[in-house]
Design a protein around this motif. Structure first.
Motif, mmCIF file in Angstrom:
data_model
loop_
_atom_site.group_PDB
_atom_site.id
_atom_site.type_symbol
_atom_site.label_atom_id
_atom_site.label_comp_id
_atom_site.label_asym_id
_atom_site.label_seq_id
_atom_site.Cartn_x
_atom_site.Cartn_y
_atom_site.Cartn_z
ATOM 1 N N GLU A 286 0.830 -1.212 0.000
ATOM 2 C CA GLU A 286 0.000 0.000 0.000
ATOM 3 C C GLU A 286 0.860 1.256 0.000
ATOM 4 O OE1 GLU A 286 -2.710 1.980 3.364
ATOM 5 O OE2 GLU A 286 -3.474 0.032 2.709
ATOM 6 N N ILE A 287 1.929 1.241 0.785
ATOM 7 C CA ILE A 287 2.847 2.394 0.826
ATOM 8 C C ILE A 287 3.474 2.621 -0.546
ATOM 9 C CG2 ILE A 287 5.029 3.251 1.776
ATOM 10 C CD1 ILE A 287 4.287 1.729 4.378
ATOM 11 N N LEU A 288 3.974 1.554 -1.155
ATOM 12 C CA LEU A 288 4.628 1.687 -2.459
ATOM 13 C C LEU A 288 3.636 2.112 -3.537
ATOM 14 C CD1 LEU A 288 6.980 -1.430 -2.352
ATOM 15 C CD2 LEU A 288 7.597 0.970 -2.006
ATOM 16 N N HIS A 289 2.401 1.665 -3.402
ATOM 17 C CA HIS A 289 1.377 1.982 -4.396
ATOM 18 C C HIS A 289 1.053 3.477 -4.409
ATOM 19 C CE1 HIS A 289 -2.539 0.380 -6.448
ATOM 20 N NE2 HIS A 289 -1.777 1.073 -7.255
ATOM 21 N N ARG A 290 1.359 4.168 -3.319
ATOM 22 C CA ARG A 290 1.140 5.617 -3.279
ATOM 23 C C ARG A 290 2.033 6.339 -4.286
ATOM 24 N NH1 ARG A 290 2.159 6.453 3.164
ATOM 25 N NH2 ARG A 290 0.702 4.867 3.925
ATOM 26 N N PHE A 291 3.189 5.734 -4.560
ATOM 27 C CA PHE A 291 4.201 6.428 -5.362
ATOM 28 C C PHE A 291 4.411 5.842 -6.748
ATOM 29 C CE2 PHE A 291 5.526 6.583 -0.822
ATOM 30 C CZ PHE A 291 5.297 7.938 -0.596
ATOM 31 N N ALA A 292 4.015 4.585 -6.977
ATOM 32 C CA ALA A 292 4.343 3.956 -8.263
ATOM 33 C C ALA A 292 3.374 2.840 -8.604
ATOM 34 C CB ALA A 292 5.773 3.409 -8.236
ATOM 35 N N GLU A 293 3.367 2.471 -9.884
ATOM 36 C CA GLU A 293 2.521 1.386 -10.372
ATOM 37 C C GLU A 293 3.338 0.121 -10.651
ATOM 38 O OE1 GLU A 293 -0.835 1.496 -10.717
ATOM 39 O OE2 GLU A 293 -0.712 3.471 -9.779
ATOM 40 N N ASN A 294 4.655 0.208 -10.465
ATOM 41 C CA ASN A 294 5.534 -0.927 -10.815
ATOM 42 C C ASN A 294 6.432 -1.297 -9.640
ATOM 43 O OD1 ASN A 294 5.025 -0.985 -13.918
ATOM 44 N ND2 ASN A 294 5.529 1.151 -13.494
ATOM 45 N N ILE A 295 6.580 -2.598 -9.412
ATOM 46 C CA ILE A 295 7.514 -3.107 -8.402
ATOM 47 C C ILE A 295 8.459 -4.102 -9.065
ATOM 48 C CG2 ILE A 295 7.784 -4.517 -6.328
ATOM 49 C CD1 ILE A 295 5.337 -3.370 -5.173
#
Length: 586
Positions: A286-295
């Motif tokens: 959820e935290i990463l999804h705030r900033f980007a669409e790709n992991i």
């Protein structure tokens, strides 16, 4: 103080605030985005600037700017108030924080003080010489020591405790911050003779520590326990330094270790963080999804064989993120590769493969593609992953890839795939509902859509009768809307909101945030046509309902032989049938 809260709320631009976390797209008089609080592939998160509110129609999270910051950043109300007040230039005269907020402030001060002590011991005290030498041997630069605020814990049994106590912090608060342990010999420091990696939240506040042992001491890594500040599942090492670069690059690189993060940052790959283990949690996603669409996963663990890592991948994918895998040279972790061949690290990132290609390649490499048993094992490992794909074109692509790898026809693979697939849930949209005869269960959806269309377009036809609304809340809100239109001659959302009774405001806000096709709202003629069409369908339902009631009444009259009543009801039935026929012919 209440007036200052209102002042802050009135000055905050919730659209600008939320847009700093997730990209918002104009949708009529609202803005929409993929919800940052749950996984979805179709945007259901709506923001309205008139009312300064947001709502997700997928997970039902909603509220104002204070609620948003609490959900996104874990801020208590007082923290959010101070943050927003500073943002909009309001000087708070007085604010009395709650006991929980006061305790959190104390723990943050303790953690920050401990961080400074550890950092001082490493960088400026003779006792840090061994740790400095170790970090130098691992290729950690002085700049990284400063940027990541690395430190070292004294070998003395309670050095930090004594220091913090002299600063006036209470023993119970120092313990609550996770820095000490109670033993039969008294209070001792949790971290002794370890290199310290402070853990920061996304705002850059010290919330916990990870300590690496010198030599062969066990455990090799020791993390802070769960505290009011620190929850391992919600923390990402390096997020405070990486978040803006993640947003810029539209991608986050996940590695396993703290040193991996530091090494990656040192060679300019700053959008790198670590999840404090291979078990990536929904909160971290959820935290990463705030900033980007790709992991991009760059674990030295075998992702295909690591249950915890695969679960993290599934969580990330369910959240709507695109997953790729950075394939490292055999036996190397990111740090080792970066130290020896930094350009190869960057090349590996650039050549990261989609997760399903990785699953297929990994299985083929593990079992070989020759022989029936090997092919059965490969299919058994890969098909459950492909079955989770919702896009049929992507699913067909990977079945063809598997067909080429195994020499098995796609039809056979698709048949085998069925046992891993569950039933898909269908979604219903307003267009589908309006295209078919409306039943009583769907009437409420049409009522809300019609009223939302009126409110958002600020257009209310003169002849529209509130009797078509069967639900009490929509009927009452329509009544208030009609009153304002008749009084003012036009509709304004902000004025209308002030006239809505308090108990009806949640429903009003939902109507204001309900997503409506932009092309309809942008064209006054289409708005009028859509409103009239919805009203017509509701009138049709109303007439059908009355016809059912008349039919039942006629049968009851027939059962008792009441000829006069039968004739009267039958005439009413014929009249209503003609009205319905004429309405349907329009």
């Amino acid at each position: 103080m209440e007036s200052q809260v209102d002042e802050v709320k009135s000055r905050v631009d919730i659209v600008g605030l939320i847009n700093e976390y997730i990209p918002l797209k104009k949708a009529g008089r609202n803005y929409k985005a993929l919800c940052p609080f749950h996984g979805e592939k179709t945007p259901s998160f709506m923001v309205n600037s008139d009312r300064q509110i947001f709502k997700c129609f997928g997970c039902n999270e909603g509220g104002d700017a204070f609620v948003f910051l609490k959900r996104m950043e874990g801020m208590e109300f007082g923290e959010a108030l101070r943050f927003l007040a500073a943002r909009v230039g309001v000087r708070l005269k007085e604010y009395q924080p709650s006991p929980a907020e006061q305790k959190k402030e104390v723990l943050l001060k303790i953690s920050e003080t401990a961080c400074e002590v550890y950092h001082y011991l490493l960088t400026r005290h003779p006792s840090g010489e061994q740790a400095r030498a170790y970090l130098k041997s691992r290729g950690v630069t002085s700049k990284s020591i400063k940027d990541f605020k690395l430190g070292v814990a004294s070998p003395q049994r309670n050095f930090l405790f004594q220091f913090l106590a002299k600063k006036g912090f209470l023993p119970q608060d120092i313990s609550l911050a996770g820095l000490t342990l109670a033993t039969s010999d008294g209070v001792v420091d949790r971290f002794k003779n370890r290199i310290i990696f402070p853990i920061f939240d996304s705002q850059g506040r010290t919330i916990a520590f990870s300590g690496r042992a010198f030599g062969d001491d066990e455990p090799k890594y020791l993390n802070s326990p769960e505290t009011p500040l620190f929850h391992k599942s919600k923390a990402l090492y390096g997020i405070n330094l990486a978040k803006m670069e993640i947003k810029k690059e539209k991608a986050a690189i996940l590695v396993e270790g703290n040193i991996d993060v530091i090494s990656s940052h040192q060679v300019g790959v700053i959008n790198t963080v670590a999840p404090l283990g291979t078990a990536v949690s929904s909160e971290q996603v959820e935290i990463l999804h705030r900033f980007a669409e790709n992991i991009l996963f760059a674990f030295d663990t075998d992702l295909a064989g690591d249950t915890a890592a695969k679960r993290g991948i599934e969580i990330a994918e369910n959240a709507g993120l695109n997953i790729r895998v950075v394939q490292l040279s055999e036996g190397k972790d990111p740090d080792e590769l970066i130290q020896k061949k930094p350009l190869e690290w960057k090349k590996a990132i650039k050549e990261a493969v989609p997760i399903y290609d990785y699953f297929i390649n990994s299985a083929v490499k593990k079992y070989g593609a020759e022989g029936a048993e090997s092919k059965r094992k490969i299919a058994g490992e890969v098909l459950p992953e492909i079955a989770r794909l919702s896009d049929e074109i992507v699913k067909a692509h990977y079945l063809q890839v598997l067909e080429n790898k195994l020499g098995i026809e796609e039809g056979v693979l698709r048949a085998a795939l069925k046992k891993y697939q569950g039933e898909e849930k269908g979604t219903v949209n307003i267009t589908e509902i309006l295209e078919k005869p409306i039943g009583e269960r769907k009437a409420g959806i049409v009522e809300r859509y019609l009223l939302a269309l009126i409110i958002q377009s600020s257009y209310l036809p003169e002849g529209l009768d509130g009797k078509i609304f069967d639900q009490s809340q929509t009927r009452e809100i329509f009544g208030k809307t009609r009153e304002l239109k008749d009084k003012e001659g036009r509709l304004k959302v902000k004025v209308l909101a002030k006239n809505i009774p308090e108990p009806l405001l949640p429903t009003f806000d939902e109507l204001l945030l309900l997503e409506i096709d932009e092309e309809i709202l942008a064209d006054n003629q289409r708005v009028e046509k859509e409103i009239n069409y919805c009203a017509k369908r509701l009138k049709e339902l109303n007439l059908r309902t009355k016809l059912k009631e008349l039919s039942l009444a006629i049968k009851q009259a027939e059962s008792v032989g009441n000829e006069g009543k039968i004739a009267s009801l039958s005439q009413d039935f014929r009249d209503l049938s003609k009205t319905l026929f004429r309405l349907e012919e329009k």
